[in-house]
Design an enzyme around this catalytic site. Structure first.
Site, PDB file in Angstrom:
ATOM      1  N   ARG A  81     -30.680  37.280 -18.035  1.00  0.00           N
ATOM      2  CA  ARG A  81     -32.194  37.278 -18.145  1.00  0.00           C
ATOM      3  C   ARG A  81     -32.178  36.556 -19.550  1.00  0.00           C
ATOM      4  O   ARG A  81     -31.787  37.027 -20.563  1.00  0.00           O
ATOM      5  CB  ARG A  81     -32.928  38.446 -18.373  1.00  0.00           C
ATOM      6  CG  ARG A  81     -34.207  38.444 -18.803  1.00  0.00           C
ATOM      7  CD  ARG A  81     -35.107  39.810 -18.520  1.00  0.00           C
ATOM      8  NE  ARG A  81     -35.570  39.963 -17.098  1.00  0.00           N
ATOM      9  CZ  ARG A  81     -36.435  40.406 -16.623  1.00  0.00           C
ATOM     10  NH1 ARG A  81     -37.012  41.208 -17.496  1.00  0.00           N
ATOM     11  NH2 ARG A  81     -36.585  40.589 -15.388  1.00  0.00           N
ATOM     12  N   HIS A 104     -37.923  33.320 -11.373  1.00  0.00           N
ATOM     13  CA  HIS A 104     -37.589  34.514 -11.322  1.00  0.00           C
ATOM     14  C   HIS A 104     -36.858  34.741  -9.639  1.00  0.00           C
ATOM     15  O   HIS A 104     -37.674  35.552  -8.829  1.00  0.00           O
ATOM     16  CB  HIS A 104     -38.525  35.664 -11.399  1.00  0.00           C
ATOM     17  CG  HIS A 104     -38.228  36.867 -11.740  1.00  0.00           C
ATOM     18  ND1 HIS A 104     -37.007  37.580 -11.832  1.00  0.00           N
ATOM     19  CD2 HIS A 104     -39.048  38.145 -12.104  1.00  0.00           C
ATOM     20  CE1 HIS A 104     -36.613  38.793 -11.907  1.00  0.00           C
ATOM     21  NE2 HIS A 104     -38.055  39.099 -12.001  1.00  0.00           N
ATOM     22  N   GLN A 130     -36.628  38.031  -7.985  1.00  0.00           N
ATOM     23  CA  GLN A 130     -38.014  39.004  -7.637  1.00  0.00           C
ATOM     24  C   GLN A 130     -38.407  38.493  -6.195  1.00  0.00           C
ATOM     25  O   GLN A 130     -38.840  38.796  -5.448  1.00  0.00           O
ATOM     26  CB  GLN A 130     -38.895  38.406  -8.513  1.00  0.00           C
ATOM     27  CG  GLN A 130     -40.294  38.916  -8.489  1.00  0.00           C
ATOM     28  CD  GLN A 130     -40.371  40.578  -8.536  1.00  0.00           C
ATOM     29  OE1 GLN A 130     -40.000  40.945  -9.480  1.00  0.00           O
ATOM     30  NE2 GLN A 130     -40.789  41.281  -7.493  1.00  0.00           N
ATOM     31  N   ASP A 175     -49.546  38.750 -11.235  1.00  0.00           N
ATOM     32  CA  ASP A 175     -48.499  39.034 -12.520  1.00  0.00           C
ATOM     33  C   ASP A 175     -49.565  39.033 -13.615  1.00  0.00           C
ATOM     34  O   ASP A 175     -50.515  38.485 -13.850  1.00  0.00           O
ATOM     35  CB  ASP A 175     -47.544  37.931 -12.359  1.00  0.00           C
ATOM     36  CG  ASP A 175     -46.443  38.334 -13.369  1.00  0.00           C
ATOM     37  OD1 ASP A 175     -46.446  39.216 -13.971  1.00  0.00           O
ATOM     38  OD2 ASP A 175     -45.806  37.355 -13.616  1.00  0.00           O
ATOM     39  N   CYS A 195     -45.367  41.906  -9.258  1.00  0.00           N
ATOM     40  CA  CYS A 195     -43.693  42.143  -9.550  1.00  0.00           C
ATOM     41  C   CYS A 195     -43.548  43.167 -10.335  1.00  0.00           C
ATOM     42  O   CYS A 195     -42.527  43.757 -10.479  1.00  0.00           O
ATOM     43  CB  CYS A 195     -43.145  40.854  -9.989  1.00  0.00           C
ATOM     44  SG  CYS A 195     -44.254  40.442 -11.630  1.00  0.00           S
ATOM     45  N   ARG A 203     -36.404  45.396  -4.755  1.00  0.00           N
ATOM     46  CA  ARG A 203     -35.510  44.600  -5.609  1.00  0.00           C
ATOM     47  C   ARG A 203     -34.055  45.041  -5.514  1.00  0.00           C
ATOM     48  O   ARG A 203     -33.272  44.293  -5.562  1.00  0.00           O
ATOM     49  CB  ARG A 203     -35.849  44.867  -7.253  1.00  0.00           C
ATOM     50  CG  ARG A 203     -37.283  44.297  -7.786  1.00  0.00           C
ATOM     51  CD  ARG A 203     -37.342  42.911  -7.334  1.00  0.00           C
ATOM     52  NE  ARG A 203     -36.253  42.304  -8.543  1.00  0.00           N
ATOM     53  CZ  ARG A 203     -36.334  42.031  -9.753  1.00  0.00           C
ATOM     54  NH1 ARG A 203     -37.405  42.446 -10.422  1.00  0.00           N
ATOM     55  NH2 ARG A 203     -35.375  41.490 -10.250  1.00  0.00           N
TER      56      ARG A 203
HETATM   57  N1   CP Z   1     -40.183  42.699 -12.062  1.00  0.00           N
HETATM   58  C1   CP Z   1     -39.185  42.531 -13.074  1.00  0.00           C
HETATM   59  O1   CP Z   1     -38.501  41.777 -13.087  1.00  0.00           O
HETATM   60  O2   CP Z   1     -39.440  43.869 -13.654  1.00  0.00           O
HETATM   61  P1   CP Z   1     -38.599  43.969 -14.875  1.00  0.00           P
HETATM   62  O3   CP Z   1     -38.966  43.037 -16.049  1.00  0.00           O
HETATM   63  O4   CP Z   1     -38.843  45.302 -15.628  1.00  0.00           O
HETATM   64  O5   CP Z   1     -36.953  43.751 -14.610  1.00  0.00           O
HETATM   65  N1  NVA Z   2     -44.232  36.618 -15.699  1.00  0.00           N
HETATM   66  C1  NVA Z   2     -43.468  37.868 -16.179  1.00  0.00           C
HETATM   67  C2  NVA Z   2     -42.799  38.454 -15.312  1.00  0.00           C
HETATM   68  C3  NVA Z   2     -41.984  39.770 -15.511  1.00  0.00           C
HETATM   69  C4  NVA Z   2     -41.305  40.410 -14.580  1.00  0.00           C
HETATM   70  C5  NVA Z   2     -42.938  37.623 -17.647  1.00  0.00           C
HETATM   71  O1  NVA Z   2     -41.879  36.471 -17.529  1.00  0.00           O
HETATM   72  O2  NVA Z   2     -42.896  38.244 -18.277  1.00  0.00           O
END
Ligand code: CP
Ligand code: NVA
Length: 311
Positions: free
Chosen positions: A101, A128, A131, A221, A261, A289
């Site tokens: 990440r 992502h 997701q 989102d 998400c 997930r």
């Molecule tokens: N949806 C998602 O990726 O959640 P987290 O940021 O908690 O991993």
């Molecule tokens: N768009 C959001 C998604 C989190 C799972 C972010 O990047 O923070």
């Protein structure tokens, strides 16, 4: 050596195979089957940003598959303590796969280019993909198919929206983004989708109300993603007409599913009432997930199991 940097790394047939594997694994788990498919395999979780779902679902999924995982936080010095080439060639000798990440998508591309181990994008500013796999698993469970389904994303054309638009094109679903001017999905991403999937049905519109009239799912989102905190006050103003609320839900067909998400800012991009409504599949989607990512891990590390066990 396969990677999942973005969903452009997979073919539609591979996405379908991963989703079919996820359904098989989910059914077997519900029956109490925790056969170790990946004993002795080790997953690293290299995270520059916070996470609940991605981190915990990968760790739990890997444990259910008989493998183990290591959380690698900032102290391992990714992008700070040594070069990417040294970093990835070292972890490649310890780990079978790493989920990253990253603040900047290029950091994930950089780790993958050495082919020292499989690299999976666990969210970047660009996309992502994990997701999106869970999102389409949820659509598949609900409707029995993704093909022809209309998914309307209300809000920012962000990382989650980009991956969703792409996976819809891969699985013959329709995708509409309803967003304020200037918050569309960027042109290079859309052009790449359209060049690889010329039949993609993607629209970007201003008004969410007519867009949801024939929606099979409404997705939203946060308006302010991780890393955009300085823009929060401005974004709250710009997106105020893009809340998924009871009025928008009433403009959609009765059976239209609600997806998010998570994490959500309740009362901002979505109301409590919509999250808790009978049409909300948000908790199931978060659960998926884990099932989708277990399938991805088996697909990366033990493809023969899929050939022998998944129709
Ligand atoms: N949806 C998602 O990726 O959640 P987290 O940021 O908690 O991993
Ligand atoms: N768009 C959001 C998604 C989190 C799972 C972010 O990047 O923070």
């Amino acid at each position: 050596m396969r990677h999942l940097r973005t969903l452009f790394d997979l073919s539609p047939a591979e996405v379908k195979q991963i989703l079919a594997t996820a359904l098989t694994l989910k059914t077997r788990l519900a029956e109490g089957d925790r056969t170790p498919i990946l004993p002795g395999r080790v997953l690293g979780l290299l995270f520059e940003k916070p996470s609940l779902r991605t981190r915990v679902s990968f760790e739990a999924g890997m444990a259910q598959l008989g493998g183990s995982s290591l959380f690698l936080g900032s102290d391992v010095g990714w992008n700070t303590r040594e070069t990417a080439s040294d970093f990835t060639r070292v972890i490649g000798q310890y780990l079978d796969v790493v989920v990253c990440r990253a603040k900047a998508h290029d950091r994930v591309e950089e780790l993958a280019q050495f082919n020292a181990l499989s690299v999976v994008n666990g969210l970047t500013d660009l996309s992502h993909p994990c997701q999106a796999l869970a999102d389409m698993l949820t659509i598949l469970e609900t409707f029995g198919t993704c093909s022809g389904k209309h998914i309307v994303f209300v809000g920012d054309g962000n990382n989650v929206a980009r991956s969703l638009a792409l996976i819809c094109a891969m699985l013959d679903a329709r995708f509409t983004l309803a967003c304020p001017a200037g918050y569309e999905i960027d042109a290079p991403w859309l052009e790449r989708i359209r060049s690889e999937y010329p039949d993609a049905q993607i629209q970007q519109v201003r008004d969410p109300m007519p867009a949801v009239a024939d929606a099979d799912a409404i997705y939203t989102d946060v308006w302010t993603s991780m890393g955009q905190e300085a823009e929060r006050a401005e974004r709250v103003k710009i997106f105020q007409d893009y809340q998924v609320n009871e009025a928008l839900q009433a403009a959609a067909p009765k059976e239209c599913q609600i997806l998010h998400c998570l994490p959500a800012v309740r009362g901002e991009e979505i109301t409590d009432g919509v999250i808790e409504s009978p049409q909300s599949a948000i908790v199931q989607q978060a659960g998926n997930r884990m099932h989708a990512q277990k399938a991805l891990l088996v697909w990366l590390l033990e493809p023969n199991w899929i050939a022998e066990n998944v129709k």
